[in-house]
Design an enzyme around this catalytic site. Sequence first.
Site, PDB file in Angstrom:
ATOM      1  N   ASP A  86      37.694  47.862  40.446  1.00  0.00           N
ATOM      2  CA  ASP A  86      36.270  47.687  40.610  1.00  0.00           C
ATOM      3  C   ASP A  86      35.928  48.053  42.240  1.00  0.00           C
ATOM      4  O   ASP A  86      36.456  48.160  43.104  1.00  0.00           O
ATOM      5  CB  ASP A  86      35.899  46.403  40.215  1.00  0.00           C
ATOM      6  CG  ASP A  86      36.426  45.358  41.205  1.00  0.00           C
ATOM      7  OD1 ASP A  86      37.655  45.537  41.185  1.00  0.00           O
ATOM      8  OD2 ASP A  86      35.737  44.359  41.370  1.00  0.00           O
ATOM      9  N   GLU A 146      38.074  42.412  41.299  1.00  0.00           N
ATOM     10  CA  GLU A 146      38.711  42.058  42.651  1.00  0.00           C
ATOM     11  C   GLU A 146      37.665  41.781  43.558  1.00  0.00           C
ATOM     12  O   GLU A 146      37.572  40.626  44.375  1.00  0.00           O
ATOM     13  CB  GLU A 146      39.601  43.026  43.274  1.00  0.00           C
ATOM     14  CG  GLU A 146      40.429  42.606  44.354  1.00  0.00           C
ATOM     15  CD  GLU A 146      39.513  42.735  45.817  1.00  0.00           C
ATOM     16  OE1 GLU A 146      39.921  42.071  46.697  1.00  0.00           O
ATOM     17  OE2 GLU A 146      38.631  43.484  45.958  1.00  0.00           O
TER      18      GLU A 146
END
Length: 384
Positions: A86, A146
């Site tokens: 991400d 994350e």
Amino acid sequence: MTVQQTLAELVAIDSVSSRSNAAMIAYLRQRCEFRGLLVHEYSHVDANGEAKINLVAQTSVCDPTVENSQAEACATIELALVGHTDTVPYDPAWTDALRLSERDGKLFGRGSCDTKAFIAAALTAIANVDLAKLKKPLALVFTSDEEIGCLGAKRLVAAKPFRARYAIVGEPTSLQPMRAGKGYCLAEITVHGREAHSAYPSLGASAIARAAHLIRAIEEIAEEIKVDSHDAFDPPCTTLNVGLINGGTAKNVVPGECRFTLEWRTIPGQKTDRVLNAVRKVIGEISRTDSDFSCDIDAGRFDESFETKANSELVQFLEQASARSSGTVAFGTEAPSMIALGAEAVVFGPGDIRVAHRTGEFVPLDELNQSVEILLRAIERFCW
Ligand SMILES: [Zn+2]
């Protein structure tokens, strides 16, 4: 395919944390399967109904559904290369955010630095090594979420899909191996009072004045906690911050409630609840002099610090390969999760964290190319 072409393909896939990362995982899965890796997906549906997937691609068979005793018989991953899929959001005015562009030896695009460059380097490294010759298991680990609290990695720890001996956690460190990092903890504290007309303060109790009293005591905790120090960090101690405060309803009302956030970043070796326990003790003391004192603590986050020994083979290898001595990171990473899976973990990757998360994020092309070489050598060093 060159590492730059791979990075362009990764940047083209919008993988902002708020979206599902399924498209990114499908791409990574196909790249790993093409190299003969065995892949396993760990799916989760987040609070917004988006599918979030962690992908483990490895060179040896390991059935994650077997019970613990058998799971131990399952080979330990010797080296895990870990990258989060991400990215943080991008400004809509940055029209080239998803189109990798090169200028002056720099590659621009959202995630180009954090952390798609590391992923592109890992994919390029496995494309250039004879995986059939590896004697010890190698894994590529791709995580979700994350940027919003290392949530994917934490779910992976809960799933216990493997044990690992060494892990390189990809983050932009300008190719400096980072062997330790502070923890990150957060709580919201709501102090209660009693509303009254401000012309008659004795009829009420000011939540703001009580919060001020408590915050003053928290500042003393911040001073006292400096006795614990760790030379590898600057500042060398656990730090505290009251970052947000909000209270009261009108200038002429004795405030009935005041909320503030308390954040603390712990040095390795110190328990994450140390600060909160000290705050609770202080609240107990305040309550003895003000029997009406009341507050709620909503402790939302306790991310562990981490430290891998300076003499770890992985630290020493990366120091030598990058020609940079190891350091420490001030930002949160997935290293503690990899340590929870048994690994000696080092945070390492191309690009500078100071340009990550910005419009115009970039990775230097020479660092990207160097990281391919270093990861290739790491695979050979640890898995042959
Ligand atoms: Zn990152």
